[in-house]
Scaffold this active site. Structure first.
Site, PDB file in Angstrom:
ATOM      1  N   ASP A 326      37.536 -10.493  46.694  1.00  0.00           N
ATOM      2  CA  ASP A 326      38.059 -10.155  45.429  1.00  0.00           C
ATOM      3  C   ASP A 326      37.625 -11.280  44.539  1.00  0.00           C
ATOM      4  O   ASP A 326      37.680 -12.627  44.698  1.00  0.00           O
ATOM      5  CB  ASP A 326      39.700 -10.267  45.888  1.00  0.00           C
ATOM      6  CG  ASP A 326      40.446 -10.152  44.502  1.00  0.00           C
ATOM      7  OD1 ASP A 326      40.581  -8.851  43.907  1.00  0.00           O
ATOM      8  OD2 ASP A 326      41.187 -10.900  43.897  1.00  0.00           O
ATOM      9  N   GLU A 362      33.389  -7.891  44.837  1.00  0.00           N
ATOM     10  CA  GLU A 362      33.764  -7.479  43.535  1.00  0.00           C
ATOM     11  C   GLU A 362      33.011  -8.557  42.425  1.00  0.00           C
ATOM     12  O   GLU A 362      33.448  -9.744  42.430  1.00  0.00           O
ATOM     13  CB  GLU A 362      35.485  -7.544  43.376  1.00  0.00           C
ATOM     14  CG  GLU A 362      35.856  -7.248  42.212  1.00  0.00           C
ATOM     15  CD  GLU A 362      37.576  -7.350  41.954  1.00  0.00           C
ATOM     16  OE1 GLU A 362      38.110  -6.514  41.593  1.00  0.00           O
ATOM     17  OE2 GLU A 362      38.053  -8.284  42.470  1.00  0.00           O
TER      18      GLU A 362
END
Length: 659
Positions: A326, A362
């Protein structure tokens, strides 16, 4: 034996007791707090000895597996100088591998001088169990299925109530049957490590249902994984036996301790100055490159080691295929900005245990230079939001999107061919946990986040969405059918694209969040998959295109096309696309002709994927195949021979094979 296996952090179990180690540079004293088996009664507070390298260590004779413990750190309390030492705060060991209970937010967790012993989970001493390490099942080019563990199975009618909403439920035969039906190569589990609610949620009666607010990087959250590592290990093994890999979505970019008004739970209380990034010359002000109040200093040597050890823990202890990170640019951030080949990213790729694992970034955060799509070091795969937006805009009917569609279908070489790369590292997706569901994408022109308690101010405003005439749910069959057609076209396009692909759980069956595009705080029916309400026709279509992706090798390969007979772009006339057609603003059709191996027939064949985004049926002329004739591929099987032209229905994508 202890001298050869000294803990770098955490608790190591030996035959005669347990060794504990904690790192802190700026602390004055650390105490180890031992608790009874309930985790409620404190049995002892023991000072830890400081060694060179700022490691504080203690061996406790006679301590056994399952012992509960916490940490207290004493020192200067001067938040304006980045120092948050408060011995009244019981802290969770950053290396904790199991907790006796989940985190629950309480304002006292952030108040200086308030003792939090009764509010905090206790770490538990565990015995490490290693799996026989095998190579990842997932290969670049495969199909990733993004799963929020609780929402995915909490309403599943076949899963026993005692298992619903847990990692163990993923291994239920009915769940596995569904995953295999739609051709999933790997499930990507949204965070399952221990997290805490953001402080504004409890007063609103809301709870974080996604888990992107971690406290302990290794400890599994008892709400999702009540059986701990054994449950995760067993589930990974059962999925693996069915040919399905497991990828863990991990959050190292921030913690749930939030900003200066947040809680003191672990890293902040141990050494805030070392573990988080601060504004230059202003140690009391946290950098907020994550939008969550703090940013972990991933370039700090201790934090880097904690990250590497956490990844190794899940590979060696559960056998996972890999990880999705993330806000991954934070992993590469230093005082000088993002460094693709910085110490932490390089350490991940160079580690002997991690070297073969699948790594997915990401590739953005909200800090300076935070958009890094295409800049991560190979072999990192990267979420590709350009593909997401271009495919959405193409099917919405936006002008000038024929070229971007072709680029997306071909693997985004404009992004991933940098520095001489010959293969795509793109993870193509249409929707993810963050944003509209796929069904809501074609049913809502605007976000509807009122249930989040922020007066619809949260979430993205531009979603490249459309509603087919009416905003939200509708009883009108014609609009329902139009939306179903759009969903089929979108799914077909995704599965026809070069690179790895990702679909979020429930999108294959038309799951809705009622227009909420920021549903992280909706741990309720808004995010829970209603299995009885899923659209069987959509599921069957997803299974069909997934089978085509496995049948024809061209879709699972990652090398860029060379244009020498492997791919050709044609207009509806069957002739190559001209510059004029590429540059026509509202051009509504496109044909992609591919040379590929048919794994069913074991022969080289020609494959045509034909796109028609107009509201009218369009005839496509297909060039003669090298052998026999063109046949339309459908969920019911190959059709008879096609004539000189094939009719592509309005707003659809179809597949034809020349054999």
């Amino acid at each position: 034996m202890r001298a050869d296996n000294r803990a770098k952090g955490g608790a190591i179990l030996f035959e005669t007791g347990v060794e504990f180690a904690v790192w802190s540079q700026h602390v004055a004293e650390i105490q180890l707090c031992l608790f009874d088996e309930t985790g409620n009664k404190e049995l002892a507070r023991l000072p830890m000895a400081r060694e060179n390298g700022h490691v504080h260590r203690l061996f406790v004779d006679g301590l056994k597996e399952g012992a509960c413990y916490g940490i207290r750190a004493d020192g200067i309390y001067a938040p304006e100088n980045g120092l948050w030492f408060d011995p009244s705060k019981l802290l969770v060991d950053p290396y904790a591998k199991q907790l006796d209970r989940p985190f629950r937010h309480d304002p006292r967790l952030g108040i200086f001088g308030e003792d939090t012993q009764n509010l905090m989970p206790k770490a538990m001493v565990t015995r490490d169990t290693k799996v026989t390490l095998e190579k990842p099942l997932f290969k670049p080019g495969g199909f990733i299925y993004e799963v929020a563990v609780k929402p995915f199975t909490i309403l599943h009618p076949d899963v026993p109530e005692t298992q619903r909403g847990t990692v163990a439920a993923l291994a239920h035969p009915s769940v596995i049957a569904h995953l295999k039906r739609i051709g999933v190569d790997a499930v990507e589990l949204m965070p399952i490590t221990a997290w805490i609610d953001e402080r504004h949620l409890p007063p609103l009666g809301l709870a974080n249902g996604w888990g992107y607010n971690p406290v302990a990087f290794m400890a599994l959250d008892p709400r999702l994984v009540p059986g701990g590592m054994a449950e995760l290990r067993d589930t990974v093994a059962k999925l693996r036996a069915e040919g399905i890999g497991v990828i863990l979505d991990l959050v190292f970019n921030h913690t749930g301790e939030s900003d200066r008004y947040g809680t003191t739970l672990s890293l902040r209380g141990l050494d805030n100055l070392s573990f988080y990034r601060h504004l230059p010359g202003r140690p009391g002000e946290l950098v907020n490159d994550t939008g969550t109040g703090n940013t972990v200093a991933c370039d700090h040597p201790y934090v880097r080691q904690l990250i590497i050890d956490s990844l190794r823990h899940f590979v060696l202890g559960a056998g996972v295929d890999g990880f999705r990170f993330d806000l991954a640019p934070v992993l590469g951030r230093t005082a000088n900005g993002f460094e693709a080949h910085g110490g932490t990213l390089s350490a991940i790729l160079d580690d002997d245990v991690l070297a073969e694992r699948i790594m997915i970034a990401e590739p953005w955060d909200i800090g300076p230079g935070g958009y890094q799509l295409g800049n991560f070091p190979a072999p990192f795969l990267e979420w590709n939001d350009r593909v997401r937006d271009d495919i959405r805009c193409y099917w919405r009917g936006d002008d000038w999107k024929t070229g971007p569609l072709a680029t997306a279908l071909a693997g985004s070489s404009d992004i991933f061919s940098r520095n001489g790369a010959t293969a795509t590292r793109s993870v193509n997706f249409l929707a993810a946990h963050d944003g509209f569901t796929l069904k809501d994408l074609v049913a809502y022109s605007h976000k509807h986040n009122e249930a989040n308690g922020e007066e619809n101010r949260d979430g993205h405003n531009e979603n490249h969405s459309w509603n087919n005439g009416i905003e939200g749910e509708t009883p009108y069959p014609d609009i329902i059918e139009k939306r179903r057609g759009d969903l089929k076209a979108l799914i077909s396009t995704l599965f026809a694209s070069r690179g790895s692909i990702m679909l979020t759980a429930g999108d294959e069956g038309g799951r809705t969040q009622r227009g909420n595009n920021n549903a992280y705080c909706q741990d309720n029916e808004i995010t829970w998959v209603d299995w009885k309400a899923l659209d069987e026709e959509l599921i069957a279509h997803t299974a069909f295109v997934a089978a085509l992706r496995k049948r024809f090798s061209v879709f699972s390969e990652s090398g860029f096309f060379n244009g020498n007979g492997d791919i050709e772009w044609v207009s509806s006339s069957g002739k190559p696309m001209t510059v004029g057609k590429w540059e026509t603003a509202n051009f509504s059709t496109l044909g992609m002709l591919l040379t590929t191996r048919d794994r069913d027939s074991r022969r080289q064949v020609r494959l045509a994927v034909l796109f028609n985004r107009s509201n009218n049926a369009m005839d496509f002329v297909l060039p003669p195949p090298e052998t026999a004739a063109w046949r339309l591929l459908s969920a019911s099987g190959n059709s008879g021979k096609l004539g000189a032209a094939v009719t592509v229905p309005p707003r659809s994508a179809i597949f034809c094979v020349g054999n």
